[in-house]
Design a protein around this motif. Structure first.
Motif, short mmCIF file in Angstrom:
data_model
loop_
_atom_site.label_atom_id
_atom_site.label_comp_id
_atom_site.label_asym_id
_atom_site.label_seq_id
_atom_site.Cartn_x
_atom_site.Cartn_y
_atom_site.Cartn_z
N GLY A 19 -1.81 -7.05 -5.44
CA GLY A 19 -2.52 -6.31 -6.49
C GLY A 19 -1.77 -5.02 -6.76
O GLY A 19 -1.87 -4.06 -6.01
N ILE A 20 -0.96 -5.02 -7.85
CA ILE A 20 -0.09 -3.85 -8.09
C ILE A 20 -0.65 -2.99 -9.23
O ILE A 20 0.01 -2.74 -10.23
N LEU A 22 -3.40 0.55 -10.00
CA LEU A 22 -3.38 1.99 -9.71
C LEU A 22 -3.12 2.26 -8.22
O LEU A 22 -2.21 3.02 -7.86
N ILE A 23 -3.91 1.61 -7.36
CA ILE A 23 -3.82 1.94 -5.93
C ILE A 23 -2.58 1.29 -5.30
O ILE A 23 -1.82 1.95 -4.58
N GLY A 24 -2.35 0.00 -5.58
CA GLY A 24 -1.17 -0.68 -5.01
C GLY A 24 0.11 0.02 -5.41
O GLY A 24 1.00 0.25 -4.58
N CYS A 80 -4.88 -5.01 -2.45
CA CYS A 80 -5.16 -3.92 -3.38
C CYS A 80 -5.70 -4.46 -4.71
O CYS A 80 -5.53 -3.83 -5.76
N ALA A 81 -6.34 -5.62 -4.66
CA ALA A 81 -6.96 -6.22 -5.85
C ALA A 81 -8.45 -5.85 -5.84
O ALA A 81 -8.94 -5.27 -4.87
N PRO A 82 -9.20 -6.16 -6.91
CA PRO A 82 -10.65 -5.89 -6.90
C PRO A 82 -11.34 -6.61 -5.74
O PRO A 82 -10.93 -7.73 -5.36
N THR A 85 -12.16 -10.44 -5.17
CA THR A 85 -11.11 -11.45 -4.96
C THR A 85 -10.77 -11.63 -3.48
O THR A 85 -9.99 -12.53 -3.12
N TYR A 86 -11.33 -10.77 -2.61
CA TYR A 86 -10.82 -10.73 -1.23
C TYR A 86 -11.09 -11.99 -0.42
O TYR A 86 -10.25 -12.39 0.39
N LEU A 89 -8.61 -14.58 -1.48
CA LEU A 89 -7.26 -14.17 -1.08
C LEU A 89 -7.07 -14.35 0.42
O LEU A 89 -6.03 -14.86 0.88
N VAL A 106 -7.76 -1.85 0.57
CA VAL A 106 -8.11 -0.53 0.04
C VAL A 106 -9.46 -0.57 -0.67
O VAL A 106 -9.79 0.32 -1.45
N SER A 108 -13.20 -0.53 -2.14
CA SER A 108 -14.15 0.58 -2.20
C SER A 108 -15.47 0.27 -1.50
O SER A 108 -16.33 1.15 -1.39
N PRO A 132 -9.03 4.42 0.61
CA PRO A 132 -8.59 5.75 0.21
C PRO A 132 -9.56 6.33 -0.82
O PRO A 132 -9.86 5.68 -1.82
N MET A 243 -13.15 -3.97 -11.72
CA MET A 243 -13.20 -3.28 -10.43
C MET A 243 -14.62 -2.78 -10.14
O MET A 243 -15.15 -2.97 -9.05
N ILE A 247 -17.49 -3.70 -7.33
CA ILE A 247 -18.00 -2.69 -6.40
C ILE A 247 -19.53 -2.70 -6.40
O ILE A 247 -20.18 -2.74 -5.34
N1 LIG Z 1 -9.28 2.99 -8.91
C1 LIG Z 1 -9.76 3.75 -7.95
O1 LIG Z 1 -10.15 4.90 -8.20
C2 LIG Z 1 -9.83 3.20 -6.54
C3 LIG Z 1 -9.85 4.11 -5.48
C4 LIG Z 1 -9.89 3.61 -4.18
C5 LIG Z 1 -9.93 2.24 -3.95
N2 LIG Z 1 -9.94 1.40 -5.02
C6 LIG Z 1 -9.96 -0.05 -4.74
O2 LIG Z 1 -8.64 -0.49 -4.90
C7 LIG Z 1 -8.60 -1.81 -5.40
C8 LIG Z 1 -7.70 -1.87 -6.61
O3 LIG Z 1 -8.14 -0.95 -7.57
P1 LIG Z 1 -7.16 -0.42 -8.71
O4 LIG Z 1 -7.80 0.75 -9.32
O5 LIG Z 1 -5.78 -0.32 -8.17
O6 LIG Z 1 -7.26 -1.65 -9.74
P2 LIG Z 1 -6.26 -2.04 -10.93
O7 LIG Z 1 -7.12 -2.74 -11.93
O8 LIG Z 1 -5.45 -0.90 -11.37
O9 LIG Z 1 -5.29 -3.12 -10.22
C9 LIG Z 1 -5.74 -4.30 -9.65
C10 LIG Z 1 -4.59 -5.30 -9.69
O10 LIG Z 1 -4.99 -6.44 -8.94
C11 LIG Z 1 -4.51 -7.59 -9.63
N3 LIG Z 1 -5.28 -8.75 -9.19
C12 LIG Z 1 -6.51 -9.15 -9.57
N4 LIG Z 1 -6.87 -10.25 -8.91
C13 LIG Z 1 -5.83 -10.58 -8.10
C14 LIG Z 1 -5.61 -11.62 -7.16
N5 LIG Z 1 -6.52 -12.55 -6.91
N6 LIG Z 1 -4.42 -11.65 -6.50
C15 LIG Z 1 -3.48 -10.70 -6.73
N7 LIG Z 1 -3.64 -9.69 -7.62
C16 LIG Z 1 -4.81 -9.64 -8.28
C17 LIG Z 1 -4.68 -7.25 -11.09
O11 LIG Z 1 -3.87 -8.08 -11.91
C18 LIG Z 1 -4.24 -5.78 -11.10
O12 LIG Z 1 -2.86 -5.68 -11.33
C19 LIG Z 1 -10.05 -2.21 -5.65
O13 LIG Z 1 -10.50 -3.00 -4.59
C20 LIG Z 1 -10.79 -0.90 -5.67
O14 LIG Z 1 -12.13 -1.05 -5.22
C21 LIG Z 1 -9.86 1.84 -6.30
#
Ligand SMILES: NC(=O)c1ccc[n+]([C@@H]2O[C@H](COP(=O)([O-])OP(=O)(O)OC[C@H]3O[C@@H](n4cnc5c(N)ncnc54)[C@H](O)[C@@H]3O)[C@@H](O)[C@H]2O)c1
Ligand SMILES: O=C(O)C(=O)C[C@]1(C(=O)O)C=C[C@@H](O)C=C1
Length: 301
Positions: A19-20, A22-24, A80-82, A85-86, A89, A106, A108, A132, A243, A247
């Motif tokens: 999952g690349i 914001l967080i990845g 690092c996906a929603p 999906t965990y 995955l 990572v 939430s 995080p 996302m 959550i």
């Molecule tokens: N955004 C925030 O503020 C924040 C902060 C802390 C934690 N998080 C957690 O981090 C995780 C990711 O959040 P984000 O903001 O980076 O989301 P994002 O939407 O920016 O990125 C998520 C990525 O995951 C990919 N994805 C979706 N399903 C997938 C799968 N089955 N296999 C592989 N890749 C897949 C998507 O294509 C996307 O590129 C979530 O679990 C979220 O709860 C988010």
């Protein structure tokens, strides 16, 4: 402030980010910027657009849409996906995880993540859940920032019996990225985060929806006269729907508990307004100002 003893060897030889977004992409950017985290970074994402963009940005060393292929031979894997999906995955990667690999995430929400992942984790793999407490309203590989986690917290909820060395690897990674770490029970995590993160998002999504529901000419005025108060809500409300759907559905009990408490307090405020109870209103606002001031003081300390 966050002194990390740099190891001669990086923590991971082959680190996989699944999952690349914001967080990845913030982790991979930080890993590149600060060093000491991984020799090689493998990026896996099911979105062809995200994967292609990650490659264009040079966020990793290898790119694949196949999670099983990505984790083969890896000593570190971070989901690092929603959070919805965990489970799938974890099931897909479990048979391909190498002995000694450290699996982290990572997400939430932490109780649901542990329930979804733990049943699939092989005995010779350590699972170290993390969260995080840093983010923005933006998503995708372009949104990442190397210093997103600097000065923030990363909360770890390792299950009882997790190898200490594996927990320390994940703590060290977050410290290199600039975060402070704390270990806590997953249920406690979910209640705390429900009030400071999940409920504020629920309120922001709702207030924007309520404003949007208002009739024709008022709707125009909402946008026309929206100053910083309403705009602050719209920033939060601009966050990714998938996302946040995941959550809310995965921290249902804690979120509904906090919502019930909030509703009681909002009703009390509404009653004070109706009764003209000036002291009550002023007292509540004073309390809120103190909370804002203490948060700013913590940030500046
Ligand atoms: N955004 C925030 O503020 C924040 C902060 C802390 C934690 N998080 C957690 O981090 C995780 C990711 O959040 P984000 O903001 O980076 O989301 P994002 O939407 O920016 O990125 C998520 C990525 O995951 C990919 N994805 C979706 N399903 C997938 C799968 N089955 N296999 C592989 N890749 C897949 C998507 O294509 C996307 O590129 C979530 O679990 C979220 O709860 C988010
Ligand atoms: O800064 C923001 O925009 C965020 O929403 C970040 C935020 C938060 O609520 O604080 C959102 C979700 C996370 O799990 C952690 C951090």
């Amino acid at each position: 402030m966050f002194m990390v003893e740099r190891m001669v060897e990086p923590i991971f030889k082959r680190l996989v980010i699944i999952g690349i977004g914001l967080i990845g992409s913030s982790i991979t950017r930080g890993a590149r910027a600060y060093g000491g985290i991984a020799d090689k970074i493998v990026i896996c994402d099911t979105s062809p657009a995200a994967l292609a963009r990650a490659e264009e940005l040079g966020l990793g060393d290898e790119y694949t849409s196949d999670p099983a292929k990505a984790v083969a031979g890896a000593d570190g894997v971070i989901l690092c996906a929603p959070v919805g999906t965990y489970a799938a995955l974890a099931q897909a990667i479990a048979p391909h995880l190498a002995p000694g690999c450290v699996l982290s995430d990572v997400g939430s929400t932490k109780q649901s993540v542990m329930q979804d992942i733990t049943p699939f984790v092989p005995a010779n793999v350590a699972f170290v859940p993390a969260h995080p407490i840093a983010g923005t309203e933006f998503s995708g590989p372009d949104a990442g920032l190397a210093d997103l986690f600097r000065g923030r917290w990363s909360l770890l909820t390792p299950p009882a019996g997790t190898a200490e060395a594996a927990i320390v690897k994940i703590e060290t990674m977050w410290k290199i990225l600039g975060a402070q770490t704390a270990r806590m029970d997953a249920a406690h995590h979910d209640r705390v985060i429900a009030i400071v993160s999940h409920l504020p998002h629920l309120i922001a999504f709702t207030i924007c929806g309520t404003a949007d529901d208002l009739a024709g000419e008022t709707r125009g005025e909402v946008l026309q006269f929206a100053a910083s108060g309403f705009r602050d809500f719209t920033r939060i409300a601009a966050s990714d729907p998938v996302m946040w759907r995941d959550i809310f559905l995965n921290n249902k009990d804690a979120l509904l508990e906090m919502f019930a408490r909030f509703s009681e307090d909002a009703q009390a405020m509404a009653r004070a307004v109706r009764k003209g109870d000036a002291d009550y209103i002023e007292d509540k606002i004073n309390r809120s100002r103190k909370i804002r001031k203490s948060l700013i003081d913590i940030k500046q300390a």
